[in-house]
Motif scaffolding. Structure first.
Motif, short mmCIF file in Angstrom:
data_model
loop_
_atom_site.label_atom_id
_atom_site.label_comp_id
_atom_site.label_asym_id
_atom_site.label_seq_id
_atom_site.Cartn_x
_atom_site.Cartn_y
_atom_site.Cartn_z
N ALA A 145 51.87 3.00 16.33
CA ALA A 145 53.33 3.07 16.48
C ALA A 145 53.67 4.29 17.34
CB ALA A 145 54.00 3.16 15.12
N VAL A 146 54.54 4.11 18.31
CA VAL A 146 54.92 5.20 19.21
C VAL A 146 56.44 5.37 19.19
CG1 VAL A 146 52.91 5.02 20.70
CG2 VAL A 146 54.89 3.60 21.17
N GLN A 147 56.88 6.54 19.62
CA GLN A 147 58.30 6.89 19.47
C GLN A 147 58.97 7.07 20.82
OE1 GLN A 147 59.16 10.49 17.19
NE2 GLN A 147 60.74 9.38 16.09
N LEU A 169 71.36 7.14 23.83
CA LEU A 169 71.12 8.16 22.80
C LEU A 169 70.95 7.52 21.42
CD1 LEU A 169 73.58 11.00 23.88
CD2 LEU A 169 71.08 11.03 23.97
N ALA A 170 71.57 6.36 21.23
CA ALA A 170 71.45 5.68 19.95
C ALA A 170 70.02 5.23 19.67
CB ALA A 170 72.39 4.47 19.91
N GLN A 171 69.22 5.14 20.73
CA GLN A 171 67.82 4.71 20.56
C GLN A 171 66.86 5.88 20.38
OE1 GLN A 171 68.00 2.41 24.26
NE2 GLN A 171 67.39 0.59 23.09
N ASN A 172 67.39 7.09 20.39
CA ASN A 172 66.53 8.26 20.21
C ASN A 172 65.84 8.21 18.85
OD1 ASN A 172 65.46 10.91 20.79
ND2 ASN A 172 66.93 11.70 19.28
N GLY A 173 64.53 8.40 18.84
CA GLY A 173 63.78 8.40 17.59
C GLY A 173 63.32 7.04 17.12
N HIS A 174 63.63 5.99 17.89
CA HIS A 174 63.19 4.66 17.47
C HIS A 174 61.69 4.51 17.68
CE1 HIS A 174 67.37 2.50 17.67
NE2 HIS A 174 67.41 3.65 17.02
N TRP A 175 61.11 3.60 16.90
CA TRP A 175 59.67 3.37 16.92
C TRP A 175 59.34 1.99 17.48
CZ3 TRP A 175 56.09 7.06 15.39
CH2 TRP A 175 56.61 8.18 14.73
N PHE A 176 58.16 1.89 18.09
CA PHE A 176 57.71 0.62 18.67
C PHE A 176 56.20 0.47 18.46
CE2 PHE A 176 61.41 2.07 20.92
CZ PHE A 176 62.18 0.93 21.10
N TYR A 177 55.77 -0.75 18.26
CA TYR A 177 54.34 -1.06 18.33
C TYR A 177 54.20 -2.50 18.80
CZ TYR A 177 54.04 -3.98 14.05
OH TYR A 177 54.17 -4.97 13.11
N VAL A 178 52.98 -2.88 19.18
CA VAL A 178 52.74 -4.23 19.66
C VAL A 178 51.61 -4.86 18.86
CG1 VAL A 178 51.13 -3.48 21.47
CG2 VAL A 178 52.31 -5.69 21.70
N GLU A 179 51.79 -6.14 18.56
CA GLU A 179 50.76 -6.92 17.89
C GLU A 179 50.08 -7.80 18.94
OE1 GLU A 179 50.44 -9.45 13.77
OE2 GLU A 179 52.15 -9.85 15.09
#
Length: 396
Positions: free
Chosen positions: A124-126, A102-112
Motif C-alpha cells: 500500500a502506498v500513499q 487537497l482532499a486526496q492528501n493522505g489517501h492510500w492505494f494498492y493494486v491486486e
C-alpha cells in the motif's frame, strides 16, 4: 477491519502489520475485478517493482505504477481511511489521477495482480498533496549488463530529503564496479536531494588466472600463464617428463595430461609432478561425493602420491540447505586431506534450513494467530490475521 495472509519463505522474515487512522471502524472489501488477458498462465503472478509513494502539488497529476510477471488482470484499490474500495476502470499496470486535490492528501492505494492460477497484492502506498508547488525530485536507478538493482528503482523525494537504499547486485561471475556518476557506495542512499538523479550501476565480468608449473624432472608445453573470463575455458597444457621419468599427477590431484581447465570460476595454480620411470610410486585416490541437496566444488577424484596432500574441496549446499558433515565425521569445509596414506571416499550431507517468522503489529492493531512460527525453507506459514483497532484500518 482484518486481512488474512501467509508467507512463502526464502529467508528469515519479520512481518509488521501497519495500520492507518480512520474516522470510524470499517471492514475490508473483498474480491477484485480487473481486465486483461485470458487464461493459460503456468505460474502465479509476482511483483517485480512495487508502486511508490507519490508527492504532488494540488492540480498536478499523480501516477502509480506496478511491474509484474505473469499478470493477466490488474485492479487498483483506494482507501480514504475507512476501508478499501475497488477503483472502477483502474485495470492497468498504471493508475493515474489527472488532477490531484487537497482532499486526496493522505489517501492510500494498492493494486491486486491476478491470473488464472493465483493473485498477489502490492504494497500500500500513499498520495501526498501539497497546497503549493513543491520541489519533488526523481531518483532513478538502473542496472547495466551483468547485474540487477535491489530496492526501489524509482523514487520521489522532496527537496532536501533522502531516498531509500538501493543495492547493485552482480550476476554470478560478475562484480560491481561503480555507478555512472562515479560513486562506489553499494548499497547507496542519496541524501539531501536537490535535483533529479539518474544513475546506472556498472558491472564487469570476473577474470581468473591459470598458472601451470613443472616440478623436477619435467617441463610443460602450452601457455602456462592464462587469463580467462568467468565460465570460459583455458587452453591445453601438457606435462612432458624428462627421459627416464614419467608424469604422475598435477598438484590438485588431477591426472589429465594434456590438461584443459573448463568453466573456470576461480584462479588455478598447479604443478606437474614427475617420478623416475623405474620407481615404485604408490598413489591413492580421494573421492568426494555430495549427498542430496548439495554439490561438490573442487577436484574429485584426486590421485595423490603417498604422503602428499590433496587439494581443497568444498561441500556446497543447495539453496535453502546447509552443510552438516562428511561421512567420516569431519565437519571441516572446505576440507584438504593431507599426508595421504590410504584411499578415501567420503560423502557430504546437508540439512534443510529452518526460519523463524515473526508477525508484529504496530500501534492501532494486533495479530490473531501464531505470531512466531518455525518453518522449513520454502514452506508456507500458518495463516495469521491482522486485526485493526476500532477507528483504524489495515494498511500493509
Amino acid at each position: 477491519m482484518s486481512m488474512r495472509f501467509s508467507s512463502l519463505l526464502a529467508a528469515l522474515i519479520g512481518a509488521i502489520a501497519l495500520f492507518g487512522f480512520s474516522a470510524c471502524s470499517s471492514s475490508s472489501s473483498s474480491g477484485g475485478g480487473g481486465s486483461g488477458g485470458g487464461g493459460g498462465a503456468t505460474e502465479a503472478p509476482t511483483i517485480v517493482t512495487q508502486p511508490q509513494n507519490v508527492i504532488v502539488a494540488q492540480g498536478q497529476s499523480a501516477t502509480f505504477t506496478v511491474v509484474a510477471n505473469n499478470a493477466e488482470t490488474y485492479q487498483w484499490w483506494h482507501s480514504t481511511g475507512s476501508g478499501w474500495t475497488a477503483i472502477s476502470g483502474a485495470n492497468q499496470a498504471t493508475y493515474s489521477i489527472a488532477s490531484a486535490s487537497l482532499a486526496q492528501n493522505g489517501h492510500w492505494f494498492y493494486v491486486e495482480v491476478r491470473n488464472s492460477i493465483d493473485g498477489v497484492s502490492s504494497d500500500a502506498v500513499q498520495l501526498t498533496v501539497t497546497d503549493s508547488v513543491v520541489d519533488v525530485y526523481t531518483l532513478t536507478y538502473t542496472a547495466g549488463a551483468g547485474g540487477a538493482i535491489s530496492g526501489a528503482a524509482t523514487q520521489s523525494v522532496l527537496a532536501g530529503g533522502s531516498g531509500s537504499a538501493v543495492t547493485a547486485v552482480p550476476a554470478i561471475g560478475y562484480s560491481f564496479v561503480d555507478w555512472s556518476d562515479g560513486s562506489i557506495a553499494n548499497p547507496r542512499t542519496d541524501t539531501n536531494v536537490t535535483e533529479d538523479i539518474t544513475v546506472t550501476a556498472n558491472f564487469e565480468i570476473n577474470t581468473y588466472t591459470l598458472t601451470y608449473s613443472a616440478g623436477d624432472n619435467g617441463s610443460l608445453t602450452g601457455d602456462t600463464d592464462q587469463t580467462v573470463d568467468h565460465g570460459e575455458s583455458g587452453t591445453a597444457v601438457t606435462a612432458v617428463a624428462d627421459e627416464g621419468y614419467v608424469f604422475v599427477n598435477w598438484s590438485d590431484g588431477r591426472t589429465a595430461n594434456p590438461r584443459t581447465d573448463t568453466e573456470v570460476s576461480a584462479d588455478v595454480s598447479v604443478t606437474a609432478n614427475f617420478a623416475a620411470d623405474d620407481d615404485d610410486v604408490t598413489t591413492y585416490t580421494l573421492v568426494y561425493q555430495a549427498g542430496p541437496n548439495g554439490s561438490i566444488s573442487g577436484v574429485s577424484p584426486q590421485t595423490i602420491i603417498s604422503g602428499q596432500d590433496g587439494s581443497a574441496v568444498t561441500a556446497v549446499p543447495a539453496t535453502g540447505y546447509s552443510f552438516v558433515a562428511w561421512s567420516d565425521g569431519s565437519t571441516v569445509n572446505p576440507r584438504t586431506d593431507t599426508n595421504v596414506l590410504a584411499h578415501l571416499t567420503v560423502s557430504a550431507s546437508f540439512a534443510i534450513n529452518t526460519h523463524t517468522v515473526t508477525y508484529l503489529a504496530d500501534a492501532g492493531g494486533s495479530i490473531d494467530g501464531e505470531a512466531v512460527q518455525e518453518v522449513d525453507h520454502g514452506a508456507d506459514t500458518v495463516a495469521v490475521e491482522a486485526l485493526a483497532d476500532e477507528g483504524r484500518f489495515f494498511v500493509r
